[in-house]
Design a protein around this motif. Sequence first.
Motif, mmCIF file in Angstrom:
data_model
loop_
_atom_site.group_PDB
_atom_site.id
_atom_site.type_symbol
_atom_site.label_atom_id
_atom_site.label_comp_id
_atom_site.label_asym_id
_atom_site.label_seq_id
_atom_site.Cartn_x
_atom_site.Cartn_y
_atom_site.Cartn_z
ATOM 1 N N ARG A 24 1.748 7.292 -7.854
ATOM 2 C CA ARG A 24 2.733 7.063 -6.806
ATOM 3 C C ARG A 24 2.991 5.572 -6.638
ATOM 4 N N ASN A 25 4.225 5.228 -6.294
ATOM 5 C CA ASN A 25 4.555 3.859 -5.931
ATOM 6 C C ASN A 25 5.804 3.883 -5.056
ATOM 7 N N HIS B 180 -4.153 11.804 -2.232
ATOM 8 C CA HIS B 180 -3.489 10.515 -2.411
ATOM 9 C C HIS B 180 -3.747 9.571 -1.237
ATOM 10 N N PHE B 181 -4.276 10.097 -0.164
ATOM 11 C CA PHE B 181 -4.562 9.287 1.011
ATOM 12 C C PHE B 181 -6.004 8.791 1.031
ATOM 13 N N LEU B 182 -6.783 9.189 0.026
ATOM 14 C CA LEU B 182 -8.170 8.735 -0.062
ATOM 15 C C LEU B 182 -8.225 7.339 -0.665
ATOM 16 N N ASN C 23 0.840 -1.190 0.000
ATOM 17 C CA ASN C 23 0.000 0.000 0.000
ATOM 18 C C ASN C 23 0.883 1.251 0.000
ATOM 19 N N ASN C 24 0.709 2.125 -1.004
ATOM 20 C CA ASN C 24 1.545 3.311 -1.133
ATOM 21 C C ASN C 24 1.395 4.270 0.035
ATOM 22 N N ILE C 25 0.176 4.379 0.553
ATOM 23 C CA ILE C 25 -0.085 5.292 1.657
ATOM 24 C C ILE C 25 0.658 4.847 2.907
ATOM 25 N N ASN C 26 0.562 3.575 3.215
ATOM 26 C CA ASN C 26 1.257 3.048 4.393
ATOM 27 C C ASN C 26 2.763 3.209 4.256
ATOM 28 N N TYR C 27 3.264 2.993 3.046
ATOM 29 C CA TYR C 27 4.704 3.119 2.828
ATOM 30 C C TYR C 27 5.145 4.566 3.031
ATOM 31 N N TYR C 28 4.374 5.515 2.510
ATOM 32 C CA TYR C 28 4.696 6.933 2.700
ATOM 33 C C TYR C 28 4.737 7.275 4.187
ATOM 34 N N ASN C 29 3.752 6.806 4.919
ATOM 35 C CA ASN C 29 3.677 7.119 6.347
ATOM 36 C C ASN C 29 4.874 6.556 7.122
ATOM 37 N N LYS C 30 5.468 5.484 6.632
ATOM 38 C CA LYS C 30 6.658 4.929 7.283
ATOM 39 C C LYS C 30 7.876 5.838 7.088
#
Length: 223
Positions: free
Chosen positions: A81-82, A70-72, A1-8
């Motif tokens: 995004r990737n 992008h978080f929706l 999941n791109n969102i989870n990866y960004y948050n990391k």
Amino acid sequence: NNINYYNKLVQKDKNEYLKDQYVLFAAGYQPEAMSNIFQGKFENYIMILEQLDQLIPDDWYVYYKEHPAHFLKTGKGFLGRNKNYYNRIKSLKKIKFLSNDLNTYDLIDKSKFVVTSGGTIGWEALIRKKRVMVFGDIWYKNCEGVTCVENLNQINEFLKNFNINDKIDTNIAKAYALSIYKNSIKLNYDLFRDDFNYSCTKFQDDLKALSKEIFHSFKKFYN
């Protein structure tokens, strides 16, 4: 999941953000016409960030804040995004990822200046008296306080002449926006909400209004 990866990748201690000298880069939503097609080569945010990473002073950072859309869970933001995209940005030594929870206006106010490629944040920065570096095309690019850049030399020139104490006259920005408003036409047909129909009355009325204004403008400047 791109969102989870960004948050990391996001710096966890929000108080740390206040200690840095930084330039704010708020990414646009992609794919989208304003963020992609209209920006030409500057739809490539990695290229922009690489240039900033290379040229800003060694004790500055570039704060990267992802577009909230992008978080929706709905929409097509995942197409723009990737993990590879974020990893390439992560490899740049002066980049820090920002939490989407942070207040964008606070970030603008505490920044050195704001960088954008086709984003509304540039206008938001102007009316908050911050200078703006614009890549690509946007309606406010000719307003005082905005520097539109095409190459490394222009970035260098901007940084060489940059003075955070230079004041932005918000009255000029307001006059710029007002001049655009006064020379705009209010249309009845909503391209985003109305069913697309060339023959409907609203669409035909709008075409007549546009044709009339184009004709008058042509006569004014070329008669």
